[in-house]
Motif scaffolding. Sequence first.
Motif, PDB file in Angstrom:
ATOM      1  N   SER A   1      48.448  38.641  33.134  1.00 15.59           N
ATOM      2  CA  SER A   1      49.701  38.682  32.903  1.00 15.59           C
ATOM      3  C   SER A   1      50.792  38.489  33.591  1.00 15.59           C
ATOM      4  O   SER A   1      50.672  38.336  35.107  1.00 15.59           O
ATOM      5  CB  SER A   1      49.966  40.624  32.323  1.00 15.59           C
ATOM      6  OG  SER A   1      51.488  40.982  32.177  1.00 15.59           O
TER       7      SER A   1
ATOM      8  N   LEU B   1      41.821  43.303  33.566  1.00 15.56           N
ATOM      9  CA  LEU B   1      41.560  41.844  33.343  1.00 15.56           C
ATOM     10  C   LEU B   1      43.444  41.538  32.323  1.00 15.56           C
ATOM     11  O   LEU B   1      44.102  40.285  32.915  1.00 15.56           O
ATOM     12  CB  LEU B   1      40.334  41.570  32.063  1.00 15.56           C
ATOM     13  CG  LEU B   1      39.544  41.140  31.707  1.00 15.56           C
ATOM     14  CD1 LEU B   1      38.852  40.942  30.790  1.00 15.56           C
ATOM     15  CD2 LEU B   1      39.499  39.811  32.902  1.00 15.56           C
ATOM     16  N   TRP B   2      43.608  42.205  31.923  1.00 17.92           N
ATOM     17  CA  TRP B   2      44.872  41.934  31.379  1.00 17.92           C
ATOM     18  C   TRP B   2      46.344  41.595  32.966  1.00 17.92           C
ATOM     19  O   TRP B   2      46.970  41.161  33.056  1.00 17.92           O
ATOM     20  CB  TRP B   2      45.984  43.267  30.262  1.00 17.92           C
ATOM     21  CG  TRP B   2      46.840  42.894  30.420  1.00 17.92           C
ATOM     22  CD1 TRP B   2      47.543  42.165  29.314  1.00 17.92           C
ATOM     23  CD2 TRP B   2      48.717  43.355  31.196  1.00 17.92           C
ATOM     24  NE1 TRP B   2      49.369  42.690  29.467  1.00 17.92           N
ATOM     25  CE2 TRP B   2      49.736  42.837  30.486  1.00 17.92           C
ATOM     26  CE3 TRP B   2      48.170  44.979  32.171  1.00 17.92           C
ATOM     27  CZ2 TRP B   2      50.783  43.855  30.820  1.00 17.92           C
ATOM     28  CZ3 TRP B   2      49.665  45.289  32.725  1.00 17.92           C
ATOM     29  CH2 TRP B   2      50.590  44.666  32.091  1.00 17.92           C
TER      30      TRP B   2
ATOM     31  N   ARG C   1      31.717  44.448  32.826  1.00 21.66           N
ATOM     32  CA  ARG C   1      32.093  43.890  31.850  1.00 21.66           C
ATOM     33  C   ARG C   1      33.344  44.366  32.957  1.00 21.66           C
ATOM     34  O   ARG C   1      33.890  45.624  33.646  1.00 21.66           O
ATOM     35  CB  ARG C   1      32.045  44.678  31.332  1.00 21.66           C
ATOM     36  CG  ARG C   1      31.015  44.060  29.858  1.00 21.66           C
ATOM     37  CD  ARG C   1      30.928  44.790  29.067  1.00 21.66           C
ATOM     38  NE  ARG C   1      30.005  44.538  27.960  1.00 21.66           N
ATOM     39  CZ  ARG C   1      29.725  44.442  26.573  1.00 21.66           C
ATOM     40  NH1 ARG C   1      30.367  45.845  26.335  1.00 21.66           N
ATOM     41  NH2 ARG C   1      28.510  44.161  26.166  1.00 21.66           N
ATOM     42  N   ARG C   2      34.600  43.344  32.242  1.00 21.61           N
ATOM     43  CA  ARG C   2      36.384  43.976  33.898  1.00 21.61           C
ATOM     44  C   ARG C   2      36.476  44.788  32.828  1.00 21.61           C
ATOM     45  O   ARG C   2      36.279  45.040  32.258  1.00 21.61           O
ATOM     46  CB  ARG C   2      36.515  42.951  34.569  1.00 21.61           C
ATOM     47  CG  ARG C   2      35.600  42.870  34.915  1.00 21.61           C
ATOM     48  CD  ARG C   2      37.094  40.936  35.362  1.00 21.61           C
ATOM     49  NE  ARG C   2      37.305  41.596  36.651  1.00 21.61           N
ATOM     50  CZ  ARG C   2      38.257  40.155  37.075  1.00 21.61           C
ATOM     51  NH1 ARG C   2      39.126  39.312  37.477  1.00 21.61           N
ATOM     52  NH2 ARG C   2      39.408  41.179  38.078  1.00 21.61           N
ATOM     53  N   ASN C   3      37.035  45.923  32.893  1.00 21.52           N
ATOM     54  CA  ASN C   3      38.357  46.252  32.263  1.00 21.52           C
ATOM     55  C   ASN C   3      39.123  45.834  32.167  1.00 21.52           C
ATOM     56  O   ASN C   3      39.947  44.824  32.653  1.00 21.52           O
ATOM     57  CB  ASN C   3      38.916  47.606  33.582  1.00 21.52           C
ATOM     58  CG  ASN C   3      39.254  48.667  32.672  1.00 21.52           C
ATOM     59  OD1 ASN C   3      39.278  48.859  31.271  1.00 21.52           O
ATOM     60  ND2 ASN C   3      39.842  49.623  33.252  1.00 21.52           N
ATOM     61  N   ARG C   4      39.238  46.327  30.374  1.00 17.51           N
ATOM     62  CA  ARG C   4      40.729  45.298  29.541  1.00 17.51           C
ATOM     63  C   ARG C   4      41.639  45.405  30.784  1.00 17.51           C
ATOM     64  O   ARG C   4      42.653  44.423  30.690  1.00 17.51           O
ATOM     65  CB  ARG C   4      40.482  45.688  28.143  1.00 17.51           C
ATOM     66  CG  ARG C   4      39.226  45.483  27.450  1.00 17.51           C
ATOM     67  CD  ARG C   4      40.029  46.160  25.897  1.00 17.51           C
ATOM     68  NE  ARG C   4      41.094  45.902  25.336  1.00 17.51           N
ATOM     69  CZ  ARG C   4      41.423  45.872  24.290  1.00 17.51           C
ATOM     70  NH1 ARG C   4      40.978  46.932  23.675  1.00 17.51           N
ATOM     71  NH2 ARG C   4      42.855  45.903  23.940  1.00 17.51           N
ATOM     72  N   LEU C   5      42.099  46.965  30.664  1.00 18.29           N
ATOM     73  CA  LEU C   5      43.286  46.742  31.656  1.00 18.29           C
ATOM     74  C   LEU C   5      43.421  45.958  33.287  1.00 18.29           C
ATOM     75  O   LEU C   5      44.531  45.261  33.331  1.00 18.29           O
ATOM     76  CB  LEU C   5      43.071  48.153  32.421  1.00 18.29           C
ATOM     77  CG  LEU C   5      45.088  48.351  33.258  1.00 18.29           C
ATOM     78  CD1 LEU C   5      45.935  48.290  32.328  1.00 18.29           C
ATOM     79  CD2 LEU C   5      45.365  49.617  33.573  1.00 18.29           C
TER      80      LEU C   5
END
Length: 64
Positions: free
Chosen positions: A42, A37-38, A31-35
């Motif tokens: 972005s 991915l953003w 699972r990639r970190n949400r940050l």
Amino acid sequence: MADSLPVKADPVLDGELVDDTLPQPRRRERRRNRLVLWWSHSPRVPLWLKNKPQAVQAFKDAVV
């Protein structure tokens, strides 16, 4: 009736019962970190900050 014997039969297969109703272990996916991915998706983050080859090229352009 005596002429019908012996009768050819299918082979007998040996096996065991398996209880597949128990929860089976699942392979963990990364699972990639949400940050992360953003950051990588972005439009607000400049391209040269998203990956290393772009950063190297931006540094080379700034030096020149």
